[in-house]
Design a protein around this motif. Structure first.
Motif, short mmCIF file in Angstrom:
data_model
loop_
_atom_site.label_atom_id
_atom_site.label_comp_id
_atom_site.label_asym_id
_atom_site.label_seq_id
_atom_site.Cartn_x
_atom_site.Cartn_y
_atom_site.Cartn_z
N ARG A 110 -7.30 -33.00 34.57
CA ARG A 110 -7.22 -31.84 35.45
C ARG A 110 -7.72 -32.20 36.85
N ARG A 111 -7.21 -31.49 37.81
CA ARG A 111 -7.63 -31.74 39.20
C ARG A 111 -9.13 -31.52 39.39
N SER A 112 -9.71 -30.57 38.64
CA SER A 112 -11.15 -30.31 38.76
C SER A 112 -11.99 -31.50 38.30
N GLU A 113 -11.39 -32.40 37.53
CA GLU A 113 -12.10 -33.58 37.05
C GLU A 113 -11.97 -34.78 37.98
#
Length: 116
Positions: A110-113
């Motif tokens: 995920r982009r948040s990671e």
């Protein structure tokens, strides 16, 4: 200028385009620089194919020209023809035009990671 029925000493293929993971199509049809050594001189060309145009034990014929600086010998990809040991003509490779890849490969997850 022309090279006729010359045996290659060395053949190298180097990725020039942005790489892709196998799940996104891989690098087989990406732009690669092909470098052939014949008589101690290097001849190169760009092709949208990762395979070799000439194999060991074969001879090759092609047209080439100097670049504007007279430093590099650029091969005309449309004229590259290899001949096997029996003298049969072989035309290999992708010779048509292809756009360059512009997007970078994203990391998995995920982009948040992502670690920006």
């Amino acid at each position: 200028m022309k090279i006729e029925r010359a045996e290659i000493e060395n053949y190298g293929v180097y990725l020039k385009d942005k790489s892709r993971p196998p799940s996104r199509g891989g690098n087989k049809k990406a732009w690669h620089q092909h470098v052939m050594t014949i008589g101690g001189e290097n001849y190169s060309f760009l092709a949208a194919w990762s395979g070799k145009f000439v194999f060991k034990g074969e001879t090759v014929t092609f047209d080439w020209d100097w670049d504007s600086t007279q430093k590099y010998r650029n091969v005309d990809i449309a004229t590259v023809v290899s001949f096997d040991k029996q003298g049969n003509e072989k035309r290999r490779g992708q010779r048509g035009p292809k756009p360059w890849r512009t997007a970078d490969t994203r990391p998995p997850g995920r982009r948040s990671e992502w670690d920006d």
